[in-house]
Design a protein around this motif. Sequence first.
Motif, PDB file in Angstrom:
ATOM      1  N   GLN A 266      40.989  26.745  19.538  1.00 53.78           N
ATOM      2  CA  GLN A 266      42.301  26.621  18.905  1.00 53.78           C
ATOM      3  C   GLN A 266      42.616  25.168  18.553  1.00 53.78           C
ATOM      4  O   GLN A 266      43.261  24.906  17.537  1.00 53.78           O
ATOM      5  CB  GLN A 266      43.377  27.214  19.828  1.00 53.78           C
ATOM      6  N   ARG A 267      42.157  24.239  19.389  1.00 53.05           N
ATOM      7  CA  ARG A 267      42.344  22.824  19.049  1.00 53.05           C
ATOM      8  C   ARG A 267      41.481  22.440  17.857  1.00 53.05           C
ATOM      9  O   ARG A 267      41.933  21.743  16.945  1.00 53.05           O
ATOM     10  CB  ARG A 267      41.997  21.943  20.257  1.00 53.05           C
ATOM     11  N   ASP A 268      40.220  22.881  17.880  1.00 49.79           N
ATOM     12  CA  ASP A 268      39.303  22.535  16.794  1.00 49.79           C
ATOM     13  C   ASP A 268      39.827  23.010  15.441  1.00 49.79           C
ATOM     14  O   ASP A 268      39.650  22.339  14.417  1.00 49.79           O
ATOM     15  CB  ASP A 268      37.916  23.137  17.047  1.00 49.79           C
ATOM     16  N   GLY A 269      40.438  24.189  15.435  1.00 46.66           N
ATOM     17  CA  GLY A 269      40.973  24.730  14.192  1.00 46.66           C
ATOM     18  C   GLY A 269      42.389  24.279  13.900  1.00 46.66           C
ATOM     19  O   GLY A 269      42.972  24.684  12.888  1.00 46.66           O
TER      20      GLY A 269
ATOM     21  N   ILE B  46      64.204  31.262  27.416  1.00 43.39           N
ATOM     22  CA  ILE B  46      63.343  31.334  26.235  1.00 43.39           C
ATOM     23  C   ILE B  46      62.540  32.629  26.258  1.00 43.39           C
ATOM     24  O   ILE B  46      61.774  32.878  27.191  1.00 43.39           O
ATOM     25  CB  ILE B  46      62.374  30.144  26.184  1.00 43.39           C
ATOM     26  N   ALA B  47      62.734  33.473  25.250  1.00 48.48           N
ATOM     27  CA  ALA B  47      61.915  34.669  25.100  1.00 48.48           C
ATOM     28  C   ALA B  47      60.536  34.237  24.627  1.00 48.48           C
ATOM     29  O   ALA B  47      60.414  33.499  23.645  1.00 48.48           O
ATOM     30  CB  ALA B  47      62.548  35.627  24.088  1.00 48.48           C
ATOM     31  N   ALA B  48      59.488  34.669  25.334  1.00 50.87           N
ATOM     32  CA  ALA B  48      58.140  34.195  24.990  1.00 50.87           C
ATOM     33  C   ALA B  48      57.092  35.214  25.397  1.00 50.87           C
ATOM     34  O   ALA B  48      57.106  35.706  26.519  1.00 50.87           O
ATOM     35  CB  ALA B  48      57.855  32.864  25.682  1.00 50.87           C
ATOM     36  N   PRO B  49      56.168  35.555  24.474  1.00 45.05           N
ATOM     37  CA  PRO B  49      55.037  36.426  24.823  1.00 45.05           C
ATOM     38  C   PRO B  49      53.852  35.590  25.288  1.00 45.05           C
ATOM     39  O   PRO B  49      53.167  34.971  24.477  1.00 45.05           O
ATOM     40  CB  PRO B  49      54.726  37.128  23.496  1.00 45.05           C
ATOM     41  N   PHE B  50      53.609  35.534  26.590  1.00 46.74           N
ATOM     42  CA  PHE B  50      52.527  34.689  27.092  1.00 46.74           C
ATOM     43  C   PHE B  50      51.202  35.451  27.057  1.00 46.74           C
ATOM     44  O   PHE B  50      50.728  35.956  28.059  1.00 46.74           O
ATOM     45  CB  PHE B  50      52.830  34.216  28.510  1.00 46.74           C
ATOM     46  N   ILE B  51      50.628  35.536  25.888  1.00 45.91           N
ATOM     47  CA  ILE B  51      49.379  36.279  25.744  1.00 45.91           C
ATOM     48  C   ILE B  51      48.244  35.404  25.230  1.00 45.91           C
ATOM     49  O   ILE B  51      47.164  35.891  24.981  1.00 45.91           O
ATOM     50  CB  ILE B  51      49.561  37.473  24.789  1.00 45.91           C
ATOM     51  N   SER B  52      48.504  34.107  25.068  1.00 47.53           N
ATOM     52  CA  SER B  52      47.495  33.260  24.456  1.00 47.53           C
ATOM     53  C   SER B  52      47.629  31.829  24.950  1.00 47.53           C
ATOM     54  O   SER B  52      48.720  31.386  25.323  1.00 47.53           O
ATOM     55  CB  SER B  52      47.621  33.289  22.928  1.00 47.53           C
ATOM     56  N   THR B  53      46.522  31.114  24.919  1.00 45.13           N
ATOM     57  CA  THR B  53      46.545  29.685  25.211  1.00 45.13           C
ATOM     58  C   THR B  53      47.267  28.913  24.113  1.00 45.13           C
ATOM     59  O   THR B  53      47.474  27.702  24.246  1.00 45.13           O
ATOM     60  CB  THR B  53      45.108  29.156  25.361  1.00 45.13           C
ATOM     61  N   MET B  54      47.671  29.597  23.046  1.00 49.19           N
ATOM     62  CA  MET B  54      48.476  28.970  22.002  1.00 49.19           C
ATOM     63  C   MET B  54      49.721  28.310  22.584  1.00 49.19           C
ATOM     64  O   MET B  54      50.210  27.305  22.074  1.00 49.19           O
ATOM     65  CB  MET B  54      48.885  30.011  20.957  1.00 49.19           C
ATOM     66  N   ASN B  55      50.248  28.864  23.684  1.00 53.79           N
ATOM     67  CA  ASN B  55      51.479  28.360  24.285  1.00 53.79           C
ATOM     68  C   ASN B  55      51.235  27.241  25.291  1.00 53.79           C
ATOM     69  O   ASN B  55      52.122  26.923  26.090  1.00 53.79           O
ATOM     70  CB  ASN B  55      52.221  29.509  24.978  1.00 53.79           C
ATOM     71  N   SER B  56      50.048  26.627  25.260  1.00 52.01           N
ATOM     72  CA  SER B  56      49.701  25.608  26.249  1.00 52.01           C
ATOM     73  C   SER B  56      50.745  24.503  26.364  1.00 52.01           C
ATOM     74  O   SER B  56      51.103  24.084  27.465  1.00 52.01           O
ATOM     75  CB  SER B  56      48.341  24.987  25.916  1.00 52.01           C
TER      76      SER B  56
END
Length: 351
Positions: A307-310, A49-59
């Motif tokens: 990010q969860r709150d939004g 899987i190509a993935a940019p791990f730059i954020s907690t978005m990928n939790s």
Amino acid sequence: MTRSSTRRTHRLVRVALGVLLGASALTSCSSGGQMITADAKTGNRKIRIAAPFISTMNSAVLYAQGNGIFQKHNIETEFVEIHGAGGLQATLGGSTDMAITSSVNPVAALQQGQEFPIIAQIGDGFPESVLVTAADWKKSGLKDDSPLKDKMKFLSGKPWGVSSPQGSSSYMAKYMFQLAGLPDDGFKITSLGSAPGTLAALKSEKVVAGSMGSPYPQVAESEGYAKVFINVSGGEVPELTNTLTSVVAVTPEFYKNNKQLVTDFRQALGEAQKLVYENSKVVDEWVYNQHFKGSPKEAVLAGVQDQRDGGAIAKQPQVNEQSAERLVTFMKATGQPVPDDWRKIFVDLSG
């Protein structure tokens, strides 16, 4: 996958491409899409899987890999770090099987004649927030709850740092000027190549503002040299919530040849996404220790909570039509072409 295997996440050379893939890359012959067979000994099917791990978005996807959720569904995952639209190019060429990518990239690729079926969502809101220097926060005289129009007026004409002129932060900034009823030429872009580059520019006051994904804004605020000015990821700008921002895409050949694998992948991802919201304390602790340790813990946890709150982290793999339509509205408002048949690349909408 075990924690030790997570630490061994394979990293290829970073690919820095713009949002739009070049026509030559799109029209090249695809070698991606082979049928994935199960290993005779383990019964697992291995996917890259190509993935940019730059954020907690990928939790969710990180937690699914590191805690055996994918493995429970007989899937073994290998993450390959590739940024921007490079993930789609790698998938098209067969270097990876799937790509976690900005949602604008498959839509832009369709405009150029290349389909990438979108099989799941990762982000359902913008992960970035806007920072200003601590000194400029004082100068602004504004408050956290000041209207967006007042904040954008303050930023108009001031140097604003982003990673790329064609990245989501840049388009987001232009869109916020429009939402505030201001001309988007007030966005004075300063391209700095990366989130760390933007943070360094804020720290040295070479720019007034900067935008990037969590947890970087929260970390900068905790260190005292910047202030979260517009908490986009936390839902401060309603028009940027419930908008498809990050997706998992594959080639048409891969989707056709691996329907059951895609179904199993979606089920595993959905289980992890549910845990991100229902067992957040455990998930956040794991993500911090595995991927962000060394940064101020409370700031990282605040970033993922924003990010969860939004609602920025998707709660399910299925893409709903409203999120996709808001993506299209955003793209058109910021001058990005959208083909009329855009729905056909969404497996949850095309049926």
